[in-house]
Design an enzyme around this catalytic site. Structure first.
Site, PDB file in Angstrom:
ATOM      1  N   ARG A 112     -27.170  -4.004  66.084  1.00 21.24           N
ATOM      2  CA  ARG A 112     -25.933  -4.148  65.751  1.00 21.24           C
ATOM      3  C   ARG A 112     -25.491  -3.636  64.518  1.00 21.24           C
ATOM      4  NH1 ARG A 112     -25.669  -8.951  69.136  1.00 21.24           N
ATOM      5  NH2 ARG A 112     -25.036  -8.273  71.151  1.00 21.24           N
ATOM      6  N   LYS A 134     -18.869   8.883  58.445  1.00 23.42           N
ATOM      7  CA  LYS A 134     -18.837   9.320  59.839  1.00 23.42           C
ATOM      8  C   LYS A 134     -20.260   9.499  60.309  1.00 23.42           C
ATOM      9  CE  LYS A 134     -14.221  11.596  60.483  1.00 23.42           C
ATOM     10  NZ  LYS A 134     -13.497  13.033  60.643  1.00 23.42           N
ATOM     11  N   GLU A 176     -16.989  24.508  52.588  1.00 26.22           N
ATOM     12  CA  GLU A 176     -16.568  23.188  52.623  1.00 26.22           C
ATOM     13  C   GLU A 176     -15.968  22.906  51.068  1.00 26.22           C
ATOM     14  OE1 GLU A 176     -15.836  21.492  55.488  1.00 26.22           O
ATOM     15  OE2 GLU A 176     -17.678  22.018  57.031  1.00 26.22           O
ATOM     16  N   LYS A 214     -13.368  14.351  48.330  1.00 22.63           N
ATOM     17  CA  LYS A 214     -13.666  13.578  49.585  1.00 22.63           C
ATOM     18  C   LYS A 214     -13.691  11.974  49.608  1.00 22.63           C
ATOM     19  CE  LYS A 214     -15.952  13.110  53.757  1.00 22.63           C
ATOM     20  NZ  LYS A 214     -16.784  13.663  54.835  1.00 22.63           N
ATOM     21  N   GLU A 224      -9.697   7.581  59.563  1.00 24.68           N
ATOM     22  CA  GLU A 224      -8.968   8.782  59.715  1.00 24.68           C
ATOM     23  C   GLU A 224      -7.735   8.508  60.791  1.00 24.68           C
ATOM     24  OE1 GLU A 224     -11.152  12.508  60.602  1.00 24.68           O
ATOM     25  OE2 GLU A 224      -9.759  13.077  62.131  1.00 24.68           O
ATOM     26  N   ARG A 228      -7.013  11.681  56.258  1.00 23.37           N
ATOM     27  CA  ARG A 228      -8.300  12.153  56.212  1.00 23.37           C
ATOM     28  C   ARG A 228      -8.738  13.296  57.248  1.00 23.37           C
ATOM     29  NH1 ARG A 228     -14.287   8.839  56.655  1.00 23.37           N
ATOM     30  NH2 ARG A 228     -15.525  10.761  56.824  1.00 23.37           N
ATOM     31  N   ASN A 232      -9.965  18.543  57.763  1.00 23.25           N
ATOM     32  CA  ASN A 232     -10.465  19.136  59.160  1.00 23.25           C
ATOM     33  C   ASN A 232      -9.666  20.639  58.769  1.00 23.25           C
ATOM     34  OD1 ASN A 232     -12.419  17.960  60.394  1.00 23.25           O
ATOM     35  ND2 ASN A 232     -10.722  16.562  60.886  1.00 23.25           N
ATOM     36  N   HIS A 235     -10.821  23.824  60.623  1.00 23.85           N
ATOM     37  CA  HIS A 235     -12.038  23.274  61.515  1.00 23.85           C
ATOM     38  C   HIS A 235     -11.252  23.702  63.153  1.00 23.85           C
ATOM     39  CE1 HIS A 235     -13.681  21.913  58.398  1.00 23.85           C
ATOM     40  NE2 HIS A 235     -15.016  21.361  58.943  1.00 23.85           N
ATOM     41  N   HIS A 239     -13.864  25.373  65.219  1.00 27.02           N
ATOM     42  CA  HIS A 239     -14.337  24.816  66.481  1.00 27.02           C
ATOM     43  C   HIS A 239     -14.083  25.885  67.799  1.00 27.02           C
ATOM     44  CE1 HIS A 239     -13.943  20.552  64.711  1.00 27.02           C
ATOM     45  NE2 HIS A 239     -14.895  20.958  64.375  1.00 27.02           N
ATOM     46  N   HIS A 252     -21.856  26.554  60.778  1.00 25.69           N
ATOM     47  CA  HIS A 252     -20.477  25.681  60.868  1.00 25.69           C
ATOM     48  C   HIS A 252     -19.730  26.063  59.789  1.00 25.69           C
ATOM     49  CE1 HIS A 252     -17.703  22.713  61.371  1.00 25.69           C
ATOM     50  NE2 HIS A 252     -18.022  21.945  60.071  1.00 25.69           N
TER      51      HIS A 252
HETATM   52  P1  NAD Z   1     -28.385  20.740  58.972  1.00 22.05           P
HETATM   53  O1  NAD Z   1     -28.591  19.509  58.761  1.00 22.05           O
HETATM   54  O2  NAD Z   1     -28.640  21.429  60.354  1.00 22.05           O
HETATM   55  O3  NAD Z   1     -29.341  21.703  57.787  1.00 22.05           O
HETATM   56  C1  NAD Z   1     -29.289  23.091  57.815  1.00 22.05           C
HETATM   57  C2  NAD Z   1     -30.752  23.561  58.099  1.00 22.05           C
HETATM   58  O4  NAD Z   1     -31.077  23.413  56.395  1.00 22.05           O
HETATM   59  C3  NAD Z   1     -31.605  22.697  59.082  1.00 22.05           C
HETATM   60  O5  NAD Z   1     -32.702  23.674  59.325  1.00 22.05           O
HETATM   61  C4  NAD Z   1     -32.448  21.927  57.803  1.00 22.05           C
HETATM   62  O6  NAD Z   1     -33.434  21.498  58.244  1.00 22.05           O
HETATM   63  C5  NAD Z   1     -32.560  22.906  56.678  1.00 22.05           C
HETATM   64  N1  NAD Z   1     -32.804  22.059  55.383  1.00 22.05           N
HETATM   65  C6  NAD Z   1     -32.084  21.010  54.775  1.00 22.05           C
HETATM   66  N2  NAD Z   1     -32.371  20.874  53.446  1.00 22.05           N
HETATM   67  C7  NAD Z   1     -33.015  21.805  53.282  1.00 22.05           C
HETATM   68  C8  NAD Z   1     -33.421  22.252  51.943  1.00 22.05           C
HETATM   69  N3  NAD Z   1     -33.270  21.644  50.754  1.00 22.05           N
HETATM   70  N4  NAD Z   1     -34.206  23.567  51.831  1.00 22.05           N
HETATM   71  C9  NAD Z   1     -34.077  24.279  52.888  1.00 22.05           C
HETATM   72  N5  NAD Z   1     -33.675  23.876  53.969  1.00 22.05           N
HETATM   73  C10 NAD Z   1     -33.160  22.976  54.299  1.00 22.05           C
HETATM   74  O7  NAD Z   1     -26.832  21.403  58.702  1.00 22.05           O
HETATM   75  P2  NAD Z   1     -25.816  21.069  57.606  1.00 22.05           P
HETATM   76  O8  NAD Z   1     -24.998  22.192  57.508  1.00 22.05           O
HETATM   77  O9  NAD Z   1     -26.524  20.261  56.388  1.00 22.05           O
HETATM   78  O10 NAD Z   1     -25.052  19.879  58.089  1.00 22.05           O
HETATM   79  C11 NAD Z   1     -24.242  20.132  59.602  1.00 22.05           C
HETATM   80  C12 NAD Z   1     -24.056  19.017  60.276  1.00 22.05           C
HETATM   81  O11 NAD Z   1     -23.322  17.888  59.530  1.00 22.05           O
HETATM   82  C13 NAD Z   1     -23.232  18.974  61.603  1.00 22.05           C
HETATM   83  O12 NAD Z   1     -23.882  18.414  62.611  1.00 22.05           O
HETATM   84  C14 NAD Z   1     -21.715  18.511  61.297  1.00 22.05           C
HETATM   85  O13 NAD Z   1     -21.566  17.914  62.565  1.00 22.05           O
HETATM   86  C15 NAD Z   1     -22.398  17.492  60.428  1.00 22.05           C
HETATM   87  N6  NAD Z   1     -21.221  16.905  59.428  1.00 22.05           N
HETATM   88  C16 NAD Z   1     -20.832  15.695  59.437  1.00 22.05           C
HETATM   89  C17 NAD Z   1     -20.073  15.446  58.521  1.00 22.05           C
HETATM   90  C18 NAD Z   1     -19.707  13.909  58.251  1.00 22.05           C
HETATM   91  O14 NAD Z   1     -18.415  13.764  57.905  1.00 22.05           O
HETATM   92  N7  NAD Z   1     -20.376  13.095  58.714  1.00 22.05           N
HETATM   93  C19 NAD Z   1     -19.033  16.240  57.849  1.00 22.05           C
HETATM   94  C20 NAD Z   1     -19.461  17.752  57.780  1.00 22.05           C
HETATM   95  C21 NAD Z   1     -20.757  18.046  58.668  1.00 22.05           C
HETATM   96  N1  GLY Z   2     -15.828  16.245  57.487  1.00 22.04           N
HETATM   97  C1  GLY Z   2     -14.622  15.508  57.826  1.00 22.04           C
HETATM   98  C2  GLY Z   2     -14.720  14.177  57.529  1.00 22.04           C
HETATM   99  O1  GLY Z   2     -15.475  13.584  56.864  1.00 22.04           O
HETATM  100  O2  GLY Z   2     -13.506  13.258  57.803  1.00 22.04           O
END
Ligand code: NAD
Ligand code: GLY
Length: 349
Positions: A112, A134, A176, A214, A224, A228, A232, A235, A239, A252
């Protein structure tokens, strides 16, 4: 008969985000670092030179958005149960946004809810995904449809990790950063226009400003209910582009760059943004080789796909529009014909 359970409580979820070289830290508890083989291969040695714990475990899940799913969460859970983690134990998310979101989600549900720390290693996760709590995973119905708000205890953003990031991944993070500047901070946008993020000091400053933006937004609207959603910006369009291209053509952040340009065209038509400001935003994205054009084959089908967005209801679509540079408007009252008109301009883009 009625019994009232009084649950009015003020919860303090505050935490610090450190943007600097990782400090040395020792945790007097069981800790598991959740990562993937790529990040571990590149940077686990460095991390282990900084972090120690009473008991320290490494949990590795496969790399990629396609593994941001229940199977990986099960793998994390099993490891935690096997090592007898308890409610005082802690997780460390060590990777990009995929690892960050999944580790946070695992922390939110294990017994939990246990603590976790974010150590993001991509630019996108440093400026966006690691901050704000998130967490979640994908399922067959779509991206991030299962999850929880679960704030980390701390975030450590070490720009050193970015030295190994491929150029496209770096640019995806820049999209971003641009998103935050356009919607919330005109001075920050001007700073970005006049500087080069390939310079490590400038990059560190840009990360700070993006994270500050942020943090400001999340502090105002953690779950949100309103503001918040402005994060997006771009986005809603992105999407659809990701969906149409089955998540294979664009990262993305790249889809977000195109989405920002599309949103600005709508804002221009609504009189919210000047032609010159729209041009400045597009030029800033192009400076980092981000895509800004997209050919829409079927405008009606593109429009219908908007309705899959989490922010939209059956009857209306929520759009985030920049108000010139530095302002934002969240609206579900944009005329369908206006949107279709703008989408048509992307037919032969
Ligand atoms: P990712 O985590 O897939 O990383 C991209 C690639 O880079 C992967 O292959 C990873 O292994 C590699 N990598 C990571 N660090 C590295 C480094 N230092 N050197 C070389 N390669 C490296 O993608 P991302 O763009 O980091 O994140 C995208 C994800 O984040 C999505 O799933 C999206 O939904 C999520 N996201 C979440 C929020 C949130 O608020 N929680 C906001 C934006 C995006
Ligand atoms: N990336 C959008 C949020 O964190 O709300």
């Amino acid at each position: 008969m009625q019994v009232n359970i009084s649950l009015k409580q003020v919860v303090d979820n505050s935490y610090d985000i450190t943007i600097d070289s990782m400090p040395k830290m020792h945790f007097h508890k069981k800790v598991a670092i959740v990562t993937n083989p790529k990040v571990a291969g590149l940077h686990l040695g460095y991390l282990l030179s900084k972090i120690s714990a009473k008991e320290l475990y490494i949990i590795t899940v496969p790399d990629g958005e396609e593994y941001k799913n229940q199977t990986s969460i099960d793998l994390i859970m099993e490891s935690l149960f096997n090592h007898r983690f308890n409610r005082k134990s802690m997780l460390i998310a060590f990777g990009g946004g995929v690892i960050g979101d999944m580790t946070g989600y695992a922390a939110s549900i294990y017994q939990r809810g246990i603590d976790f720390i974010q150590i993001p290693t991509t630019l996108l996760s440093q400026v966006d995904a690691s901050v704000g709590g998130k967490t979640g995973m994908n399922n067959s119905y779509g991206k991030n449809l299962i999850g929880a708000f679960h704030q980390p205890q701390a975030v450590y953003i070490d720009p050193h990790f970015l030295t190994t990031l491929p150029k496209r991944e770096f640019a995806a993070g820049v999209a971003e950063i641009v998103k935050m500047a356009v919607t919330f901070n005109k001075e920050f946008f001007e700073f970005l226009e006049n500087s080069d993020l390939n310079d490590k000091n400038i990059l560190q400053e840009a990360i700070r400003q993006a994270v500050e933006t942020k943090a400001f937004v999340v502090a105002k609207d953690e779950k949100e209910h309103g503001l918040r959603a402005a994060l997006n910006y771009g986005h809603t369009f992105a999407h659809v582009i990701e969906n149409e291209t089955q998540y294979k053509t664009y990262l993305h952040g790249e889809a977000v760059a195109i989405g920002i340009v599309m949103a600005n065209k709508v804002a221009l038509r609504m009189g919210l943004m000047s032609e010159n400001d729209a041009k400045r935003v597009k030029e800033l994205l192009e400076k980092y080789n981000l895509p800004t054009t997209y050919t829409i084959k079927d405008v009606d089908s593109f429009y219908e796909t908007f309705f899959l967005d989490k922010k939209s209801s059956d009857a209306s679509i929520t759009f985030i529009m920049a108000k010139n540079i530095g302002g934002v408007k969240i609206t579900d009252e944009i005329d369908k014909d206006l949107i279709l008109d703008v989408l048509r301009t992307f037919k032969d883009a």
